[in-house]
Motif scaffolding. Structure first.
Motif, PDB file in Angstrom:
ATOM      1  N   SER A 136       0.803  -1.221   0.000  1.00  0.00           N
ATOM      2  CA  SER A 136       0.000   0.000   0.000  1.00  0.00           C
ATOM      3  C   SER A 136       0.840   1.276   0.000  1.00  0.00           C
ATOM      4  CB  SER A 136      -0.924   0.018   1.228  1.00  0.00           C
ATOM      5  OG  SER A 136      -1.711  -1.152   1.280  1.00  0.00           O
ATOM      6  N   VAL A 137       2.008   1.237   0.610  1.00  0.00           N
ATOM      7  CA  VAL A 137       2.824   2.449   0.759  1.00  0.00           C
ATOM      8  C   VAL A 137       3.468   2.816  -0.581  1.00  0.00           C
ATOM      9  CG1 VAL A 137       4.871   3.423   1.868  1.00  0.00           C
ATOM     10  CG2 VAL A 137       3.297   2.009   3.180  1.00  0.00           C
ATOM     11  N   PRO A 138       3.311   4.048  -1.063  1.00  0.00           N
ATOM     12  CA  PRO A 138       3.986   4.468  -2.300  1.00  0.00           C
ATOM     13  C   PRO A 138       5.504   4.423  -2.127  1.00  0.00           C
ATOM     14  CG  PRO A 138       2.260   6.033  -1.664  1.00  0.00           C
ATOM     15  CD  PRO A 138       2.444   5.109  -0.507  1.00  0.00           C
ATOM     16  N   VAL A 139       6.200   3.836  -3.091  1.00  0.00           N
ATOM     17  CA  VAL A 139       7.636   3.639  -2.939  1.00  0.00           C
ATOM     18  C   VAL A 139       8.397   4.958  -2.895  1.00  0.00           C
ATOM     19  CG1 VAL A 139       7.702   1.331  -3.911  1.00  0.00           C
ATOM     20  CG2 VAL A 139       7.848   3.286  -5.433  1.00  0.00           C
ATOM     21  N   PHE A 140       7.929   5.969  -3.658  1.00  0.00           N
ATOM     22  CA  PHE A 140       8.663   7.241  -3.640  1.00  0.00           C
ATOM     23  C   PHE A 140       8.540   7.914  -2.281  1.00  0.00           C
ATOM     24  CE2 PHE A 140       4.412   8.244  -5.199  1.00  0.00           C
ATOM     25  CZ  PHE A 140       4.066   9.369  -4.459  1.00  0.00           C
ATOM     26  N   TRP A 141       7.360   7.817  -1.640  1.00  0.00           N
ATOM     27  CA  TRP A 141       7.181   8.392  -0.305  1.00  0.00           C
ATOM     28  C   TRP A 141       8.032   7.629   0.718  1.00  0.00           C
ATOM     29  CZ3 TRP A 141       5.429   6.261   4.277  1.00  0.00           C
ATOM     30  CH2 TRP A 141       5.167   7.166   5.310  1.00  0.00           C
ATOM     31  N   PHE A 142       8.019   6.300   0.621  1.00  0.00           N
ATOM     32  CA  PHE A 142       8.816   5.497   1.542  1.00  0.00           C
ATOM     33  C   PHE A 142      10.297   5.811   1.382  1.00  0.00           C
ATOM     34  CE2 PHE A 142      10.895   1.392   2.676  1.00  0.00           C
ATOM     35  CZ  PHE A 142      10.529   1.371   4.013  1.00  0.00           C
ATOM     36  N   GLY A 143      10.733   5.989   0.131  1.00  0.00           N
ATOM     37  CA  GLY A 143      12.130   6.334  -0.113  1.00  0.00           C
ATOM     38  C   GLY A 143      12.514   7.664   0.510  1.00  0.00           C
ATOM     39  N   MET A 144      11.639   8.656   0.367  1.00  0.00           N
ATOM     40  CA  MET A 144      11.932   9.971   0.947  1.00  0.00           C
ATOM     41  C   MET A 144      11.956   9.921   2.473  1.00  0.00           C
ATOM     42  SD  MET A 144      10.050  12.711  -1.578  1.00  0.00           S
ATOM     43  CE  MET A 144       8.433  11.934  -1.527  1.00  0.00           C
ATOM     44  N   MET A 145      11.081   9.089   3.064  1.00  0.00           N
ATOM     45  CA  MET A 145      11.089   8.946   4.520  1.00  0.00           C
ATOM     46  C   MET A 145      12.392   8.296   5.006  1.00  0.00           C
ATOM     47  SD  MET A 145       8.364  10.382   5.595  1.00  0.00           S
ATOM     48  CE  MET A 145       8.635  11.518   4.223  1.00  0.00           C
ATOM     49  N   LEU A 146      12.874   7.304   4.250  1.00  0.00           N
ATOM     50  CA  LEU A 146      14.152   6.676   4.616  1.00  0.00           C
ATOM     51  C   LEU A 146      15.302   7.671   4.507  1.00  0.00           C
ATOM     52  CD1 LEU A 146      13.966   3.125   2.962  1.00  0.00           C
ATOM     53  CD2 LEU A 146      13.575   3.749   5.348  1.00  0.00           C
ATOM     54  N   VAL A 147      15.272   8.503   3.481  1.00  0.00           N
ATOM     55  CA  VAL A 147      16.314   9.530   3.329  1.00  0.00           C
ATOM     56  C   VAL A 147      16.263  10.509   4.493  1.00  0.00           C
ATOM     57  CG1 VAL A 147      17.045  11.501   1.939  1.00  0.00           C
ATOM     58  CG2 VAL A 147      16.477   9.345   0.826  1.00  0.00           C
TER      59      VAL A 147
END
Length: 307
Positions: free
Chosen positions: A144-155
């Motif tokens: 469900s989680v958008p990968v681009f949002w998850f990537g930005m959160m990890l950054v």
């Protein structure tokens, strides 16, 4: 070879070739609909005569049917054209960027399999418990989680706030960690859910009860008997997800400025470099078709009923 096998292989090859032709045709059509590339090449101050001369040089003034046939002829001969932006052969550009994408996909799929398979097996063997609910929740969130949002959160967490890992680019194993984790999330969820469903179905088979009645240990029953007979759909989803990641890593490569095919595709789209966009789509379509064919081969090798 039996006649039924020949018919099956021929039917499958015809289906794959038809899918490939549709993908290639869509790439050609979308490339022509993306706009006039002479605007990006010559700039807005170019005269109509200069634009017409460049269109003639690029062959854009030819009838669409002629352009389409030339396009197919180039694919059959291995000539994917030349980039309008980089002034290099598209095959050279793809070959230069492909190792970065392969590195990212390999790391992401390795994480997805190492986490997704045990998670699915755990959920299936603890069906109805909080372990099952927790594993199913993790898999649902992963899908469900958008990968681009998850990537930005990890950054934001690991690169900006904690300073443990680089925020982007490539060069060291540390640069690969965040992109690989981000890429692994969606296929991990898919693999976990499919593993759970396949294992749950297999664990309900009578031969599993027979193995337990003979006194075999639970771990041996799960991994040697149940998991072995549940591998076919898991192998299928792993191969297909690999093809999807190879041709669709654009968002992740953009977030992390990863110099792979996705980043190259974005640059080509922004510049309206339709020959390069077409070449990348052709590569993605060919890869996906070949991986589908590989799935059929794996089916034939692993499952004797298919043979």
């Amino acid at each position: 070879m039996k006649a039924s096998t020949v018919r099956r292989v021929g039917s499958r090859l015809a289906s794959l070739l038809a899918s490939l032709l549709i993908a290639l045709s869509l790439a050609f059509a979308l490339g022509r609909l993306s706009g006039d590339p002479t605007v990006a090449i010559l700039g807005p101050l170019a005269t109509p005569e200069q634009r017409d001369a460049l269109r003639h040089e690029l062959g854009l003034d030819l009838p669409l049917v002629v352009q389409y046939l030339d396009y197919l002829k180039g694919i059959l001969t291995g000539d994917l054209g030349q980039s309008l932006q980089f002034y290099q052969a598209n095959t050279t550009l793809i070959a230069d960027r492909l190792p970065f994408t392969l590195q990212l996909v390999a790391a992401g799929m390795a994480l997805a399999v190492l986490v997704g398979v045990p998670l699915g097996v755990l959920a299936a063997t603890r069906e109805g418990t909080w372990w099952d609910r927790a594993a199913s929740t993790v898999a649902l969130l992963g899908q469900s989680v958008p990968v681009f949002w998850f990537g930005m959160m990890l950054v934001a967490l690991f690169a900006v706030n904690l300073g443990w890992l680089p925020a982007g680019q490539s060069g060291t194993p540390q640069h690969l960690v965040l992109p690989a984790v981000t890429m692994s999330v969606y296929p991990m969820a898919q693999i976990a859910r499919l593993t759970r469903a396949s294992m749950s179905e297999t664990l309900a088979e009578p031969y599993i009860d027979s193995a337990r009645a003979r006194g075999l240990r639970g771990r041996r029953v799960v991994w040697r008997h149940a998991f072995k007979n549940s591998m076919m759909p898991i192998l299928t989803i792993v191969v297909l997800q690999t093809g999807i990641l190879l041709s669709g890593a654009v968002a992740i490569e953009y977030v992390y400025s990863w110099p792979g095919l996705g980043q190259l595709a974005l640059q080509a789209i922004q510049f309206r470099d339709f020959p390069l966009v077409q070449a990348i789509v052709v590569f993605g379509a060919l890869t996906f078709v070949l991986l589908n064919l590989l799935v059929d081969v794996i089916h034939s090798v692993v499952d004797p009923r298919v043979r």
